[in-house]
Design an enzyme around this catalytic site. Structure first.
Site, PDB file in Angstrom:
ATOM      1  N   CYS A   1     -86.365  33.797   1.099  1.00  0.00           N
ATOM      2  CA  CYS A   1     -86.874  32.697   1.919  1.00  0.00           C
ATOM      3  C   CYS A   1     -88.340  32.991   2.230  1.00  0.00           C
ATOM      4  O   CYS A   1     -88.864  34.064   1.915  1.00  0.00           O
ATOM      5  CB  CYS A   1     -86.073  32.591   3.210  1.00  0.00           C
ATOM      6  SG  CYS A   1     -86.186  34.074   4.240  1.00  0.00           S
TER       7      CYS A   1
ATOM      8  N   CYS B   1     -90.420  37.213  11.202  1.00  0.00           N
ATOM      9  CA  CYS B   1     -90.350  35.862  10.647  1.00  0.00           C
ATOM     10  C   CYS B   1     -90.772  34.861  11.717  1.00  0.00           C
ATOM     11  O   CYS B   1     -90.305  34.930  12.865  1.00  0.00           O
ATOM     12  CB  CYS B   1     -88.931  35.568  10.179  1.00  0.00           C
ATOM     13  SG  CYS B   1     -88.692  33.842   9.685  1.00  0.00           S
TER      14      CYS B   1
ATOM     15  N   GLU C   1     -82.131  41.554  14.779  1.00  0.00           N
ATOM     16  CA  GLU C   1     -82.699  40.309  15.316  1.00  0.00           C
ATOM     17  C   GLU C   1     -82.211  40.063  16.738  1.00  0.00           C
ATOM     18  O   GLU C   1     -82.982  39.639  17.610  1.00  0.00           O
ATOM     19  CB  GLU C   1     -82.333  39.121  14.421  1.00  0.00           C
ATOM     20  CG  GLU C   1     -83.005  37.831  14.879  1.00  0.00           C
ATOM     21  CD  GLU C   1     -82.592  36.611  14.085  1.00  0.00           C
ATOM     22  OE1 GLU C   1     -82.535  35.514  14.676  1.00  0.00           O
ATOM     23  OE2 GLU C   1     -82.325  36.743  12.870  1.00  0.00           O
TER      24      GLU C   1
ATOM     25  N   THR D   1     -80.859  33.564  13.803  1.00  0.00           N
ATOM     26  CA  THR D   1     -81.245  32.591  12.769  1.00  0.00           C
ATOM     27  C   THR D   1     -80.391  32.653  11.510  1.00  0.00           C
ATOM     28  O   THR D   1     -80.473  31.763  10.666  1.00  0.00           O
ATOM     29  CB  THR D   1     -82.719  32.801  12.342  1.00  0.00           C
ATOM     30  OG1 THR D   1     -82.857  34.098  11.758  1.00  0.00           O
ATOM     31  CG2 THR D   1     -83.659  32.646  13.524  1.00  0.00           C
TER      32      THR D   1
ATOM     33  N   SER E   1     -76.983  42.807   5.417  1.00  0.00           N
ATOM     34  CA  SER E   1     -77.663  41.515   5.464  1.00  0.00           C
ATOM     35  C   SER E   1     -76.725  40.470   6.062  1.00  0.00           C
ATOM     36  O   SER E   1     -75.751  40.060   5.436  1.00  0.00           O
ATOM     37  CB  SER E   1     -78.088  41.091   4.045  1.00  0.00           C
ATOM     38  OG  SER E   1     -78.440  39.726   4.011  1.00  0.00           O
ATOM     39  N   SER E   2     -77.043  40.010   7.267  1.00  0.00           N
ATOM     40  CA  SER E   2     -76.182  39.054   7.968  1.00  0.00           C
ATOM     41  C   SER E   2     -76.025  37.762   7.174  1.00  0.00           C
ATOM     42  O   SER E   2     -74.915  37.254   6.993  1.00  0.00           O
ATOM     43  CB  SER E   2     -76.761  38.746   9.358  1.00  0.00           C
ATOM     44  OG  SER E   2     -76.022  37.724   9.988  1.00  0.00           O
ATOM     45  N   ASN E   3     -77.132  37.218   6.662  1.00  0.00           N
ATOM     46  CA  ASN E   3     -77.026  35.922   5.985  1.00  0.00           C
ATOM     47  C   ASN E   3     -76.225  36.044   4.688  1.00  0.00           C
ATOM     48  O   ASN E   3     -75.537  35.111   4.287  1.00  0.00           O
ATOM     49  CB  ASN E   3     -78.414  35.305   5.755  1.00  0.00           C
ATOM     50  CG  ASN E   3     -79.183  35.960   4.635  1.00  0.00           C
ATOM     51  OD1 ASN E   3     -79.020  35.610   3.476  1.00  0.00           O
ATOM     52  ND2 ASN E   3     -80.029  36.918   4.977  1.00  0.00           N
TER      53      ASN E   3
ATOM     54  N   SER F   1     -82.627  37.862   1.463  1.00  0.00           N
ATOM     55  CA  SER F   1     -83.430  39.072   1.266  1.00  0.00           C
ATOM     56  C   SER F   1     -83.201  39.710  -0.102  1.00  0.00           C
ATOM     57  O   SER F   1     -83.653  40.826  -0.346  1.00  0.00           O
ATOM     58  CB  SER F   1     -83.132  40.086   2.380  1.00  0.00           C
ATOM     59  OG  SER F   1     -81.744  40.257   2.554  1.00  0.00           O
TER      60      SER F   1
END
Length: 330
Positions: A28, A113, A143, A182, A240-242, A285
């Site tokens: 991203c 970010c 985060e 986020t 990596s959360s996302n 990421s």
């Protein structure tokens, strides 16, 4: 000659496979900016450059930057007294971190970010207006640590589940606000907010959804391909959360089994016996080179054709810090 069997180089026939490649996927704008900050700092100031916490949650990226001269640490006290740049990761840091860096006269660059910074600003605004703040997120994620650390201890209450939302007892239900990490599951967050709004109708939310555009877009793309796939691979790292959310989204959307894969060498091939359809995406990421590597690995074993399934286009870019936009010193 048409109709001839296709072999994998070991004498075995390659079965047919359709690979549905989700788009958008991978980097991203916030991740791209953070990596650029480290690379440009190395180019402008030379090695070493210190980075507090992994700049983004991907081992391949971190190892690549380490090879170029970046030194990753978890805390500032691991950094010697130096004039070398110190970079804060894309996930954001508590206010105490830049304050400590200033006390030590460190030259630091903030790679947070901008969409995370937006949440920090929201939290401060709600606090100044006397609201009790609920943060929807995952305990221990950097985060969340960074967002909580924008305000005095006890100002922010973490809500991880709908059950937490049902149990929470505010000081004043008329003076509540919520913000979110986020990189959450869009659907899970919606369920939690629904519970909170039913209990606290006066609760104030973000003007625009805190879940970033890239998280939403990648989840939407996975929802599109998952029902047609016997397996889905999410390229990403376990911290990596996302990326973890994409695995959950794929299975909820109808794929029998989704899995997180770091790179081609991590694939458990027993999980892909007799399949005819495979979905592939990548967390925000994860670099595209790892996606290509995995597709190539499947092409060795399968007669694979790739279909790109696009649900959105992205053209967002974030400004670099002023110190890196200036011309390098002579």
């Amino acid at each position: 000659m048409t109709g001839m069997p296709i072999f994998n180089g070991h004498g075995a026939e390659r079965p047919p496979l359709t690979i549905y490649l989700a788009a958008p996927r991978g980097f991203c704008a916030g991740v791209d900016r953070a990596i650029q900050i480290v690379e440009l700092a190395l180019a402008k100031f030379g090695a070493p450059v210190y980075v507090r916490h992994e700049i983004v949650h991907n081992r391949y990226v971190v190892e690549g930057l380490t090879a170029k001269g970046a030194i990753f640490v978890e805390e500032l006290d691991e950094i010697p007294d130096t004039g070398a740049p110190v970079i804060f990761s894309a996930h954001g840091v508590p206010k105490a971190v830049p304050a400590a860096a200033s006390l030590r006269r460190m030259f630091y660059l903030d790679a947070t970010c901008p969409l995370v910074s937006k949440v920090h600003v929201e939290a401060e605004r709600h606090y100044e207006q006397g609201r009790e703040i609920l943060l929807i997120g995952h305990a221990g994620h950097p985060e969340v640590v960074g967002t909580t650390g924008q305000l005095p201890e006890g100002s922010v209450h973490l809500i991880e589940t709908a059950e937490d939302a049902a149990r929470f007892s505010p000081r004043n239900p008329e003076r509540l606000a919520y913000i979110t990490q986020t990189t959450l599951s869009v659907d899970d967050t919606k369920d939690i907010v629904t519970v909170l709004r039913q209990r606290f109708p006066a609760m104030v939310g973000p003007h625009k959804d805190d879940i970033c555009y890239a998280t939403t877009n990648r989840q939407d793309a996975v929802k599109k391909i998952a029902p047609a796939c016997e397996r889905v691979i999410v390229v990403g790292s376990p911290n990596s959360s996302n990326s973890l959310r994409l695995v959950e989204v794929a299975e909820r959307a109808g794929c029998p089994r989704a899995m997180l894969v770091g790179r081609a060498s991590d694939i458990d091939w027993n999980a892909f016996t007799n399949i005819r359809s495979l979905g592939i995406t990548a967390g925000a990421s994860a670099p595209e080179i790892l996606v290509d590597e995995i597709i190539d690995a499947f092409k060795v074993r399968f007669d694979a054709k790739v279909e790109i399934v696009t649900t959105a286009s992205e053209d967002i870019a974030f400004k670099l810090p002023r110190e890196l936009r200036e011309a390098p010193a002579a």
